[in-house]
Design a protein around this motif. Structure first.
Motif, mmCIF file in Angstrom:
data_model
loop_
_atom_site.group_PDB
_atom_site.id
_atom_site.type_symbol
_atom_site.label_atom_id
_atom_site.label_comp_id
_atom_site.label_asym_id
_atom_site.label_seq_id
_atom_site.Cartn_x
_atom_site.Cartn_y
_atom_site.Cartn_z
ATOM 1 N N LYS A 1 53.841 45.731 25.942
ATOM 2 C CA LYS A 1 53.340 46.351 27.180
ATOM 3 C C LYS A 1 52.462 45.355 27.912
ATOM 4 N N VAL A 2 52.780 45.155 29.181
ATOM 5 C CA VAL A 2 52.054 44.184 30.006
ATOM 6 C C VAL A 2 51.419 44.920 31.181
ATOM 7 N N ALA A 3 50.094 44.959 31.216
ATOM 8 C CA ALA A 3 49.375 45.556 32.343
ATOM 9 C C ALA A 3 49.149 44.482 33.400
ATOM 10 N N VAL A 4 49.522 44.789 34.632
ATOM 11 C CA VAL A 4 49.327 43.846 35.736
ATOM 12 C C VAL A 4 48.271 44.438 36.652
ATOM 13 N N LEU A 5 47.202 43.688 36.877
ATOM 14 C CA LEU A 5 46.066 44.240 37.614
ATOM 15 C C LEU A 5 45.431 43.222 38.543
ATOM 16 N N SER A 6 44.652 43.754 39.468
ATOM 17 C CA SER A 6 43.811 42.948 40.344
ATOM 18 C C SER A 6 42.600 43.793 40.704
ATOM 19 N N GLN A 7 41.577 43.162 41.263
ATOM 20 C CA GLN A 7 40.357 43.911 41.558
ATOM 21 C C GLN A 7 40.403 44.580 42.916
ATOM 22 N N LYS A 8 41.449 44.318 43.705
ATOM 23 C CA LYS A 8 41.566 44.938 45.023
ATOM 24 C C LYS A 8 43.030 44.969 45.437
ATOM 25 N N GLY A 9 43.308 45.685 46.517
ATOM 26 C CA GLY A 9 44.667 45.738 47.020
ATOM 27 C C GLY A 9 45.016 44.494 47.824
ATOM 28 N N GLY A 10 46.296 44.370 48.136
ATOM 29 C CA GLY A 10 46.736 43.278 48.993
ATOM 30 C C GLY A 10 46.909 41.947 48.313
#
Length: 258
Positions: free
Chosen positions: A4-13
């Motif tokens: 399982k690979v979670a793909v994230l960022s701290q904001k949109g765009g």
């Protein structure tokens, strides 16, 4: 057991959802069995995969215990299995907040489909709240996306703090795969400086492949087709990124097929 690979960022765009859509596609093209879970109430990933907006059940139903993950899987036209999302997911996040063991909800919900897939991508919402923590607790690996601009380093640092939170007693084996630069125009000094700053701070954790900025991604999203089919020249970026990630994950699916 699915990785399982979670793909994230701290904001949109930051191109995060676009990254999940195309990594799922490129991994599928290697012959791997791939699923994607849309954890964003905006449902952009579901839309990009051309999942019917009225499709039920959704990840909201899975998280509040009204449906099993297996029944919430919808096969997209290109063959990726998707657990979709819609605005009702925001209500589920509020409901989870008062639940004992709330951070473990997604991990438990996905357990029954572990044997059905080789890789499951988790598309986190564009903030670092409870749904993102659930994804990180359920995940084996975390991948950060960052736009090639001035605040990229700050954003990665904030996301790493949440990864550490998930590791602290909840998922100590969570591995940080690295950070991928998206929406990059490396012809500009600004983007090159952002890339150099991340390289200086994180070394090999910065993936070599940067995803070029192009209006073609908006066009492919509107048509719900992969960039590899819409603009094969730009699709080469995701094929190269998939090769890098497959190596880091130790998967032997072979190079993605064009």
């Amino acid at each position: 057991m699915a990785l399982k690979v979670a793909v994230l960022s701290q904001k949109g765009g930051t191109g995060k959802t676009t990254a999940v859509r195309h990594l799922a596609d490129t991994f599928r093209r290697t012959g791997l069995r791939v699923a994607a879970v849309d954890l964003d109430p905006q449902g952009n990933l579901s839309d990009y995969f051309d999942v019917d907006p009225e499709a039920e059940p959704t990840i909201r139903d899975v998280l509040i215990g009204e449906a099993k993950a297996k029944t919430a899987l919808h096969v997209a036209p290109d063959g990726v299995s998707v657990i979709p999302s819609n605005l009702a997911l925001a209500e589920a996040e509020v409901a989870l907040a008062g639940k004992m063991g709330r951070e473990l909800t997604l991990r438990k919900a996905l357990k029954p489909i572990d044997g059905d897939f080789d890789v499951i991508f988790l598309d986190c919402p564009p903030n670092l709240g409870l749904l993102t923590v659930n994804a990180l607790v359920a995940a084996d690996h975390a991948l950060l996306s960052a736009e090639a601009q001035y605040f990229a380093l700050q954003g990665v640092e904030q996301a790493l703090e949440v990864i550490e939170l998930a590791r602290d007693g909840l998922n100590p084996d969570l591995n940080w795969l690295g950070v991928v630069l998206t929406i990059a125009d490396l012809r500009t000094v600004h983007s090159r400086e952002a890339q150099a700053g991340l390289k200086e701070h994180y070394g090999d954790k910065l993936l070599s492949t940067a995803i070029r900025q192009s209006i073609a991604y908006a066009e492919s999203a509107e048509r719900a087709v992969s960039i590899i089919d819409h603009r094969p020249d730009l699709g080469e970026d995701y094929l190269a990124l998939a090769d890098e990630l497959l190596a880091r994950l130790g998967l032997n699916g072979g190079s993605p097929k064009r």
